[in-house]
Design an enzyme around this catalytic site. Structure first.
Site, mmCIF file in Angstrom:
data_model
loop_
_atom_site.group_PDB
_atom_site.id
_atom_site.type_symbol
_atom_site.label_atom_id
_atom_site.label_comp_id
_atom_site.label_asym_id
_atom_site.label_seq_id
_atom_site.Cartn_x
_atom_site.Cartn_y
_atom_site.Cartn_z
ATOM 1 N N GLU A 1 -4.722 0.765 -5.699
ATOM 2 C CA GLU A 1 -3.734 -0.232 -6.031
ATOM 3 C C GLU A 1 -4.019 -0.390 -7.755
ATOM 4 O O GLU A 1 -4.950 -0.084 -8.344
ATOM 5 C CB GLU A 1 -4.092 -1.607 -5.458
ATOM 6 C CG GLU A 1 -3.264 -2.830 -5.587
ATOM 7 C CD GLU A 1 -1.971 -2.157 -4.808
ATOM 8 O OE1 GLU A 1 -1.044 -1.854 -5.641
ATOM 9 O OE2 GLU A 1 -1.712 -2.118 -3.576
ATOM 10 N N CYS B 1 0.872 -1.066 -0.152
ATOM 11 C CA CYS B 1 0.025 0.020 0.009
ATOM 12 C C CYS B 1 0.951 1.126 -0.011
ATOM 13 O O CYS B 1 1.576 1.486 1.001
ATOM 14 C CB CYS B 1 -1.165 -0.300 1.277
ATOM 15 S SG CYS B 1 -1.927 1.226 1.352
#
Length: 205
Positions: free
Chosen positions: A105, A2
């Site tokens: 993402e 992340c």
């Protein structure tokens, strides 16, 4: 992993959602996309000050570090090895909530990732949420200034994130609202590893 998050809501909404107050409200700026590699300060709630929202730097610097270079490698912390990695093992009991309302993402469309699809990931049942985080306080030996910093804890990807984050198959630990206190209370970290999860939405952008 992340490395891009989102927090673009009003300060008052954050305070209401987390039942806490910003210590330095003038330092908060809503942002559509926060790049981990900018090592900027973002809002957190720590286990030491539950009623306060503080601004900590993304990229954990352990207390023993000679300089800040290590933060490039400590933006995320794998939950499976938190107690083993030298950079993290002294911070396992230093828990924090890292506040966000989304993260980004990229799905690889080919084996080498030359073509990618960007997705915005959000929990289905929380407009504002908290990543599970650990933090550290480090004194810069050159300036003697104190730097408070954090890492986002990550775990094995669930079914949805395995399809999206298909090159690494990892995801950040997003806490259920009712479990925020449990994380801050130093419950065993293994209890927050997958299959612990929240239901997620993914929007291609």
């Amino acid at each position: 992993m992340c490395y891009r998050t989102k927090l673009n809501v009003k300060l008052s909404e954050i305070e209401q959602s987390f039942d806490a107050r910003f210590i330095e409200p003038e330092t908060y700026k809503p942002m559509e996309e926060i790049n981990a590699f900018s090592f900027m300060k973002t809002p957190v709630v720590t286990d030491e000050n539950l009623g306060e929202i503080e601004m900590y730097n993304w990229g954990l610097i352990p207390f023993w570090a000679r300089d800040e270079k290590i933060r490039k490698m400590t933006l995320n912390a794998r939950i499976e090895s938190l107690t083993e990695k030298p950079a993290f093992r002294n911070s396992v009991e230093n828990r924090c909530l890292i506040i966000a309302n989304g993260y980004y993402e990229w799905q690889w469309k080919d084996p080498k990732g030359k073509e990618k699809q960007k997705f915005l990931i959000t929990p289905q049942e929380q407009e504002l949420f908290a990543f599970a985080g650990i933090y550290s306080s480090w004194t810069n030996p050159k300036t003697n200034s104190l730097v408070n910093s954090y890492a986002i804890v990550t775990t094995e990807a669930n079914e949805l994130m395995s399809e999206i984050h298909n090159n690494k198959k990892r995801m950040p630990v997003i806490l259920k609202k009712e479990d925020r206190q449990a994380w801050l209370s130093s419950w065993e970290v293994s209890g927050f590893a997958f299959p612990y999860e929240v239901k997620l939405n993914a929007k291609a952008i």
